[in-house]
Write a protein that holds these residues in place. Sequence first.
Motif, PDB file in Angstrom:
ATOM      1  N   TRP A  12       0.842  -1.209   0.000  1.00  0.00           N
ATOM      2  CA  TRP A  12       0.000   0.000   0.000  1.00  0.00           C
ATOM      3  C   TRP A  12       0.870   1.250   0.000  1.00  0.00           C
ATOM      4  O   TRP A  12       0.615   2.201  -0.756  1.00  0.00           O
ATOM      5  CB  TRP A  12      -0.912  -0.012   1.214  1.00  0.00           C
ATOM      6  CG  TRP A  12      -1.861   1.147   1.261  1.00  0.00           C
ATOM      7  CD1 TRP A  12      -3.048   1.269   0.618  1.00  0.00           C
ATOM      8  CD2 TRP A  12      -1.684   2.379   1.983  1.00  0.00           C
ATOM      9  NE1 TRP A  12      -3.629   2.479   0.883  1.00  0.00           N
ATOM     10  CE2 TRP A  12      -2.821   3.182   1.720  1.00  0.00           C
ATOM     11  CE3 TRP A  12      -0.693   2.876   2.823  1.00  0.00           C
ATOM     12  CZ2 TRP A  12      -2.968   4.447   2.271  1.00  0.00           C
ATOM     13  CZ3 TRP A  12      -0.845   4.139   3.364  1.00  0.00           C
ATOM     14  CH2 TRP A  12      -1.975   4.907   3.087  1.00  0.00           C
ATOM     15  N   HIS A  13       1.915   1.278   0.833  1.00  0.00           N
ATOM     16  CA  HIS A  13       2.790   2.441   0.885  1.00  0.00           C
ATOM     17  C   HIS A  13       3.563   2.616  -0.420  1.00  0.00           C
ATOM     18  O   HIS A  13       3.819   3.750  -0.850  1.00  0.00           O
ATOM     19  CB  HIS A  13       3.753   2.331   2.070  1.00  0.00           C
ATOM     20  CG  HIS A  13       3.121   2.654   3.378  1.00  0.00           C
ATOM     21  ND1 HIS A  13       2.573   1.691   4.200  1.00  0.00           N
ATOM     22  CD2 HIS A  13       2.919   3.842   4.019  1.00  0.00           C
ATOM     23  CE1 HIS A  13       2.082   2.265   5.289  1.00  0.00           C
ATOM     24  NE2 HIS A  13       2.270   3.563   5.207  1.00  0.00           N
ATOM     25  N   SER A  14       3.935   1.502  -1.049  1.00  0.00           N
ATOM     26  CA  SER A  14       4.633   1.595  -2.331  1.00  0.00           C
ATOM     27  C   SER A  14       3.723   2.215  -3.390  1.00  0.00           C
ATOM     28  O   SER A  14       4.149   3.092  -4.162  1.00  0.00           O
ATOM     29  CB  SER A  14       5.092   0.206  -2.787  1.00  0.00           C
ATOM     30  OG  SER A  14       6.006  -0.346  -1.851  1.00  0.00           O
ATOM     31  N   VAL A 280     -13.772  17.523  -5.468  1.00  0.00           N
ATOM     32  CA  VAL A 280     -12.443  16.910  -5.487  1.00  0.00           C
ATOM     33  C   VAL A 280     -12.300  15.763  -4.478  1.00  0.00           C
ATOM     34  O   VAL A 280     -11.802  14.685  -4.839  1.00  0.00           O
ATOM     35  CB  VAL A 280     -11.356  17.985  -5.275  1.00  0.00           C
ATOM     36  CG1 VAL A 280      -9.983  17.344  -5.071  1.00  0.00           C
ATOM     37  CG2 VAL A 280     -11.323  18.942  -6.468  1.00  0.00           C
ATOM     38  N   PRO A 281     -12.706  15.927  -3.203  1.00  0.00           N
ATOM     39  CA  PRO A 281     -12.562  14.792  -2.275  1.00  0.00           C
ATOM     40  C   PRO A 281     -13.319  13.549  -2.722  1.00  0.00           C
ATOM     41  O   PRO A 281     -12.817  12.424  -2.563  1.00  0.00           O
ATOM     42  CB  PRO A 281     -13.128  15.343  -0.958  1.00  0.00           C
ATOM     43  CG  PRO A 281     -12.941  16.817  -1.053  1.00  0.00           C
ATOM     44  CD  PRO A 281     -13.175  17.135  -2.492  1.00  0.00           C
ATOM     45  N   HIS A 282     -14.509  13.714  -3.298  1.00  0.00           N
ATOM     46  CA  HIS A 282     -15.263  12.558  -3.774  1.00  0.00           C
ATOM     47  C   HIS A 282     -14.556  11.878  -4.940  1.00  0.00           C
ATOM     48  O   HIS A 282     -14.507  10.640  -5.018  1.00  0.00           O
ATOM     49  CB  HIS A 282     -16.675  12.985  -4.181  1.00  0.00           C
ATOM     50  CG  HIS A 282     -17.584  13.240  -3.018  1.00  0.00           C
ATOM     51  ND1 HIS A 282     -18.080  12.229  -2.222  1.00  0.00           N
ATOM     52  CD2 HIS A 282     -18.067  14.391  -2.492  1.00  0.00           C
ATOM     53  CE1 HIS A 282     -18.842  12.753  -1.269  1.00  0.00           C
ATOM     54  NE2 HIS A 282     -18.846  14.063  -1.418  1.00  0.00           N
ATOM     55  N   PHE A 286     -12.854   7.938  -4.979  1.00  0.00           N
ATOM     56  CA  PHE A 286     -13.081   6.943  -6.031  1.00  0.00           C
ATOM     57  C   PHE A 286     -11.765   6.397  -6.566  1.00  0.00           C
ATOM     58  O   PHE A 286     -11.660   5.214  -6.909  1.00  0.00           O
ATOM     59  CB  PHE A 286     -13.896   7.585  -7.158  1.00  0.00           C
ATOM     60  CG  PHE A 286     -14.155   6.680  -8.320  1.00  0.00           C
ATOM     61  CD1 PHE A 286     -15.123   5.685  -8.242  1.00  0.00           C
ATOM     62  CD2 PHE A 286     -13.420   6.812  -9.493  1.00  0.00           C
ATOM     63  CE1 PHE A 286     -15.359   4.840  -9.327  1.00  0.00           C
ATOM     64  CE2 PHE A 286     -13.652   5.968 -10.562  1.00  0.00           C
ATOM     65  CZ  PHE A 286     -14.617   4.986 -10.485  1.00  0.00           C
ATOM     66  N   LEU A 287     -10.719   7.256  -6.613  1.00  0.00           N
ATOM     67  CA  LEU A 287      -9.455   6.850  -7.214  1.00  0.00           C
ATOM     68  C   LEU A 287      -8.509   6.171  -6.231  1.00  0.00           C
ATOM     69  O   LEU A 287      -7.832   5.193  -6.594  1.00  0.00           O
ATOM     70  CB  LEU A 287      -8.753   8.075  -7.823  1.00  0.00           C
ATOM     71  CG  LEU A 287      -9.418   8.700  -9.061  1.00  0.00           C
ATOM     72  CD1 LEU A 287      -8.661   9.927  -9.510  1.00  0.00           C
ATOM     73  CD2 LEU A 287      -9.504   7.687 -10.194  1.00  0.00           C
ATOM     74  N   VAL A 288      -8.424   6.685  -4.990  1.00  0.00           N
ATOM     75  CA  VAL A 288      -7.403   6.171  -4.052  1.00  0.00           C
ATOM     76  C   VAL A 288      -7.996   5.503  -2.826  1.00  0.00           C
ATOM     77  O   VAL A 288      -7.256   4.997  -1.979  1.00  0.00           O
ATOM     78  CB  VAL A 288      -6.435   7.304  -3.613  1.00  0.00           C
ATOM     79  CG1 VAL A 288      -5.804   7.965  -4.821  1.00  0.00           C
ATOM     80  CG2 VAL A 288      -7.145   8.350  -2.747  1.00  0.00           C
ATOM     81  N   GLY A 289      -9.325   5.526  -2.672  1.00  0.00           N
ATOM     82  CA  GLY A 289      -9.935   4.900  -1.512  1.00  0.00           C
ATOM     83  C   GLY A 289     -10.194   5.886  -0.391  1.00  0.00           C
ATOM     84  O   GLY A 289      -9.934   7.086  -0.513  1.00  0.00           O
ATOM     85  N   ARG A 291      -8.957   5.782   2.832  1.00  0.00           N
ATOM     86  CA  ARG A 291      -7.928   5.972   3.850  1.00  0.00           C
ATOM     87  C   ARG A 291      -7.273   7.332   3.671  1.00  0.00           C
ATOM     88  O   ARG A 291      -6.803   7.683   2.584  1.00  0.00           O
ATOM     89  CB  ARG A 291      -6.881   4.858   3.778  1.00  0.00           C
ATOM     90  CG  ARG A 291      -7.450   3.480   4.107  1.00  0.00           C
ATOM     91  CD  ARG A 291      -6.435   2.377   3.895  1.00  0.00           C
ATOM     92  NE  ARG A 291      -5.286   2.507   4.786  1.00  0.00           N
ATOM     93  CZ  ARG A 291      -4.294   1.617   4.857  1.00  0.00           C
ATOM     94  NH1 ARG A 291      -4.325   0.537   4.056  1.00  0.00           N
ATOM     95  NH2 ARG A 291      -3.294   1.785   5.683  1.00  0.00           N
ATOM     96  N   HIS A 292      -7.243   8.101   4.760  1.00  0.00           N
ATOM     97  CA  HIS A 292      -6.779   9.481   4.654  1.00  0.00           C
ATOM     98  C   HIS A 292      -5.280   9.598   4.421  1.00  0.00           C
ATOM     99  O   HIS A 292      -4.798  10.664   4.027  1.00  0.00           O
ATOM    100  CB  HIS A 292      -7.197  10.260   5.905  1.00  0.00           C
ATOM    101  CG  HIS A 292      -8.664  10.571   5.936  1.00  0.00           C
ATOM    102  ND1 HIS A 292      -9.601   9.654   6.358  1.00  0.00           N
ATOM    103  CD2 HIS A 292      -9.353  11.687   5.572  1.00  0.00           C
ATOM    104  CE1 HIS A 292     -10.807  10.198   6.280  1.00  0.00           C
ATOM    105  NE2 HIS A 292     -10.686  11.410   5.798  1.00  0.00           N
ATOM    106  N   GLY A 293      -4.527   8.537   4.673  1.00  0.00           N
ATOM    107  CA  GLY A 293      -3.111   8.580   4.356  1.00  0.00           C
ATOM    108  C   GLY A 293      -2.859   8.836   2.886  1.00  0.00           C
ATOM    109  O   GLY A 293      -1.879   9.488   2.511  1.00  0.00           O
ATOM    110  N   ALA A 294      -3.731   8.320   2.026  1.00  0.00           N
ATOM    111  CA  ALA A 294      -3.659   8.600   0.592  1.00  0.00           C
ATOM    112  C   ALA A 294      -4.593   9.721   0.189  1.00  0.00           C
ATOM    113  O   ALA A 294      -4.291  10.502  -0.723  1.00  0.00           O
ATOM    114  CB  ALA A 294      -3.989   7.337  -0.202  1.00  0.00           C
ATOM    115  N   LEU A 295      -5.731   9.825   0.864  1.00  0.00           N
ATOM    116  CA  LEU A 295      -6.767  10.765   0.465  1.00  0.00           C
ATOM    117  C   LEU A 295      -6.358  12.220   0.689  1.00  0.00           C
ATOM    118  O   LEU A 295      -6.665  13.090  -0.134  1.00  0.00           O
ATOM    119  CB  LEU A 295      -8.048  10.460   1.240  1.00  0.00           C
ATOM    120  CG  LEU A 295      -9.336  11.146   0.791  1.00  0.00           C
ATOM    121  CD1 LEU A 295      -9.601  10.918  -0.685  1.00  0.00           C
ATOM    122  CD2 LEU A 295     -10.511  10.643   1.632  1.00  0.00           C
ATOM    123  N   VAL A 296      -5.649  12.503   1.777  1.00  0.00           N
ATOM    124  CA  VAL A 296      -5.252  13.883   2.068  1.00  0.00           C
ATOM    125  C   VAL A 296      -4.302  14.434   1.000  1.00  0.00           C
ATOM    126  O   VAL A 296      -4.574  15.481   0.394  1.00  0.00           O
ATOM    127  CB  VAL A 296      -4.639  13.985   3.480  1.00  0.00           C
ATOM    128  CG1 VAL A 296      -3.902  15.316   3.664  1.00  0.00           C
ATOM    129  CG2 VAL A 296      -5.725  13.851   4.534  1.00  0.00           C
TER     130      VAL A 296
END
Length: 348
Positions: A12-14, A280-282, A286-289, A291-296
């Motif tokens: 996931w981090h990669s 934009v957040p929606h 849809f693209l990254v899920g 989880r806020h680690g990717a979403l932010v």
Amino acid sequence: MTEAVIIGAVAWHSRLIVRLALGLVVLALAVLAGVILGETPLPVSQVGDVLAHKLWGAASTVDPIDAGIIWNYRLPRTLVAAACGAGLALSGLVLQTLVRNALADPYLLGVSAGASTGAVAVTIMGIGAGAIGISAGAFAGAALAFGIVAALARAAGGGSGQLVLAGIAGSQLFNALTSFFIAKSANAEQARGIMFWLLGNLSGVRWPDVGLALPVAVVGLLACVIHIRALDAFSFGASAAASLGIAVRRVMVMLLGAVTLMTAVMVSLVGAVGFIGLVVPHAMRFLVGARHGALVPASALAGAVFMIAADVVSRVLIPGQVVPIGVVTALVGAPAFALILIRNRNRA
């Protein structure tokens, strides 16, 4: 089981690192496009020569007029657009997470309207006698608007649906106050300028505005990054966050303060641009899920790119005329808003 979890986390981090790198490349290309495209398109070579001359002192044979357009007009305008897009997208993401409502964003909850009223009160009414800047007035107006909306929603039952309805009422109230201030104290020329600014306008942006917008966007991003775990917990409600050891009141105050600051500063610079914090957040969920680690970071990058693209479109859509950027974002945001409503209805 533990080994599988570790492998999944590493994968996931990669993927996150790859996506962030790709997002930064797209952002760099968007900034370049924002400098190149406009009423008069400029060659990439000219842009490179001007940047090399201004940043590193390289010799340049670019026409001084073109150099002024690139360095003093288009580049600061594009950088402020990126900062505003990132700040508004993050504000919408935080509000949607904290209030657990898919329709929450600074525009719908009245925060942008309050910021506009505060900025106009300082500019036209002379409130503060010159001791209060436009951004400070916008911050005070945004904070007041959100406080009124939150209090009204609590009095109506405290649900997320009541919060959105209260936000609509608050928006109407502060928009009416703004119109009243303009009608009472502005002359015809001021009124035209303010009404154009309220629809979203980057024409007057210069380097001092970059020095204000970029640090505020970075501070807002850092506030969200620091509280990523808390944002994930708030996705399940305040009670769930408290059960996981999150200091609910402190975190909400800090995040809402960051939202108010970002919204106020961006509105004071470019006007009340709507729908970025909603759409934009929606799109990024849809693209990254979720989880806020990717979403932010994804929301910040996408918001910046979307705002730059909207600014470019506003400059080239009608030859010889600049369309208010809020018109462009609304043309995209209104259909997206309808899709969000239909999607939530289908889920219910």
